[in-house]
Design an enzyme around this catalytic site. Structure first.
Site, PDB file in Angstrom:
ATOM      1  CE  LYS A  87       4.714  32.540  68.774  1.00  0.00           C
ATOM      2  NZ  LYS A  87       4.329  33.307  69.980  1.00  0.00           N
ATOM      3  N   GLY A 114      -0.718  35.479  67.484  1.00  0.00           N
ATOM      4  CA  GLY A 114      -2.102  35.352  67.926  1.00  0.00           C
ATOM      5  C   GLY A 114      -3.121  35.950  66.979  1.00  0.00           C
ATOM      6  N   GLY A 169      -0.827  34.245  84.406  1.00  0.00           N
ATOM      7  CA  GLY A 169      -1.109  33.267  83.368  1.00  0.00           C
ATOM      8  C   GLY A 169      -0.416  33.536  82.047  1.00  0.00           C
TER       9      GLY A 169
END
Length: 457
Positions: free
Chosen positions: A217, A146, A199
């Site tokens: 990743k 991120g 979430g």
């Protein structure tokens, strides 16, 4: 006295405009569009050119959006949008149509910025080659961890060093689940349900909890760290679905925490003729870490990447690993960097592949192990288990035994059960596998409940 010249960029005098095509308007895409519009002047001052959001390609132009954006920006004709852009930001995800659109952008000379770790892990090498041949830039900082700036530091800041190992918590969903199990004693299913409610987990969490997202990743991290192209198929992958509350409690009692780690490391493997082959092992699996290790302190849905390099030593990068705004930050970092290069001139920068190191399988790994056993509580059990470990070349560091008397048969004629938790000294994967097979053959063993690796000791 000579005055030093100071260059001041006046956004009113910036005449060059770069057209930006955005593919996808989900959680991340909507935030990217918002920032491109809201911060247009400050971005122009940094770049020396104005970024014009020329359009946003979506499947349904009338779908409701979390961010208020002009209706005329949306289109379902992604191909036309890509062909007319200077910079293409791909945030569709998945393999197709993302791959086709990225290749189309490269063919038309556009710089591409993507956060698509699944596509890069599967088809990254061919995309890098296409971008190199076309002389355009393919950037993907947002594909791993991120908002954490990790790929550029590996590629650029550590370019003069030799990385020997990378260990990362690169999936926020699994870190949240394991952290909840560790801090609250929750069962796996309950922690997953809470992650879904908040979430962090998708409706179908398979890619997260089975380790596939982290493996994608890991392949990207390994490719940049060791200047060799690795794909998803090169990564040994094991998820967290078999980690129990009992494993978490036993690890805590022994001074460890369990994390899902992506690990890429340079190793030497022994050949049949006695020679040694240097290669790279890339793996994802639940791992016991000592509680004093920096990665052990990463809580909730945060991510962190721990790097070991010959000259720089140990480095750790920490931050939010997901979410619309944090990931948009990484996307826009790539956009500004690429746009600045387009203004000043010079070739695009993708990866630094300088050689080919062979992929070493999990059998080449040497580490410590944690093994959980359910055994009969009777004389000689520990001696038999210890003997089998020794026969297979695995040395025991610690062994803890908990006896469950309540599991004996009601009339007292059957034995009670003993729960054994063993941590070994360093051993090869092959030796450990042989040991587990041998133990499974003992009549006194009801089951091997857990086999987990131990790192960072």
């Amino acid at each position: 006295m000579t005055e030093r010249n100071t260059a001041v960029t006046d956004t009113d005098t910036i005449h060059k405009t770069l057209k930006v095509a955005l593919l996808g308007a989900g959680n991340v895409g909507a935030q990217v569009a918002r920032i491109l519009r809201a911060d247009a002047d400050s971005l122009a001052a940094r770049i020396g050119a104005r970024l014009e959001l020329s359009g946003i390609a979506v499947r349904n132009v009338d779908a409701p959006r979390d961010v208020d954006l002009p209706r005329e920006l949306f289109t379902s004709d992604a191909s036309t949008l890509v062909r007319e852009a200077d910079i293409v930001i791909e945030l569709i995800g998945g393999i197709e149509p993302a791959r086709t659109l990225i290749l189309e952008a490269i063919e038309h000379g556009a710089t591409v910025v993507t956060g698509n770790k699944a596509l890069l892990a599967v088809d990254g090498p061919s995309l890098y080659e296409k971008a190199d041949a076309a002389g355009v830039q393919l950037s993907y900082e947002a594909a791993v961890a991120g908002a954490i700036p990790i790929l550029r530091p590996i590629r650029d800041s550590l370019a003069g060093d030799k990385i020997t190992r990378v260990m990362g918590i690169v999936n926020g969903t699994t870190n949240y689940i394991l952290d909840q199990m560790d801090t609250t004693g929750a069962q796996f299913a309950d922690a997953l349900a809470e992650a879904t409610r908040l979430g962090y987990a998708e409706a179908d969490p398979t890619a997260d909890i089975e380790g596939h997202d982290a493996a994608a990743k890991g392949a990207i991290l390994a490719s940049l760290s060791f200047h060799t192209r690795f794909a998803l198929e090169d990564v040994h992958c094991q998820g967290i679905t078999d980690v129990t509350a009992s494993d978490i409690a036993a690890a805590k009692d022994a001074g460890f925490v369990i994390k899902l780690l992506a690990i890429a490391e340079k190793l030497q493997s022994s050949n049949d003729d006695g020679s040694r082959t240097e290669g790279v092992s890339v793996r994802v699996h639940p791992t016991l870490l000592p509680r004093e290790h920096p990665l052990a302190a990463v809580h909730g849905a945060f991510n962190a990447v721990f790097i070991e390099a010959e000259s720089a030593g140990e480095l750790m990068f920490y931050g939010q690993g997901a979410g619309g705004t944090p990931t948009a930050s990484a996307i826009l970092g790539d956009v500004v960097s690429a746009a600045r290069r387009m203004v000043l001139g010079g070739p695009g920068r993708t990866e630094t592949t300088t050689g080919v190191l062979p992929v070493l399988g999990i059998e080449a790994v040497t580490t410590q192990y944690y093994i959980g056993l359910d055994a009969a509580d009777q004389p000689g059990v520990l001696a038999k288990i210890s003997a089998l470990f020794a026969e297979n070349g695995v040395s025991i560091e610690t062994m803890r035994q908990t006896v469950h008397r309540e599991r004996a048969v009601c009339d007292g004629s059957g034995p009670a059960a003993a729960e054994l938790r063993i941590i070994t000294h360093r051993a090869s994967e092959a030796s450990l596998a042989a040991t587990v097979r041998a133990i499974n053959g003992l009549e006194i063993i009801n089951s091997v409940t857990s086999v987990l690796r131990v790192e960072g000791v």
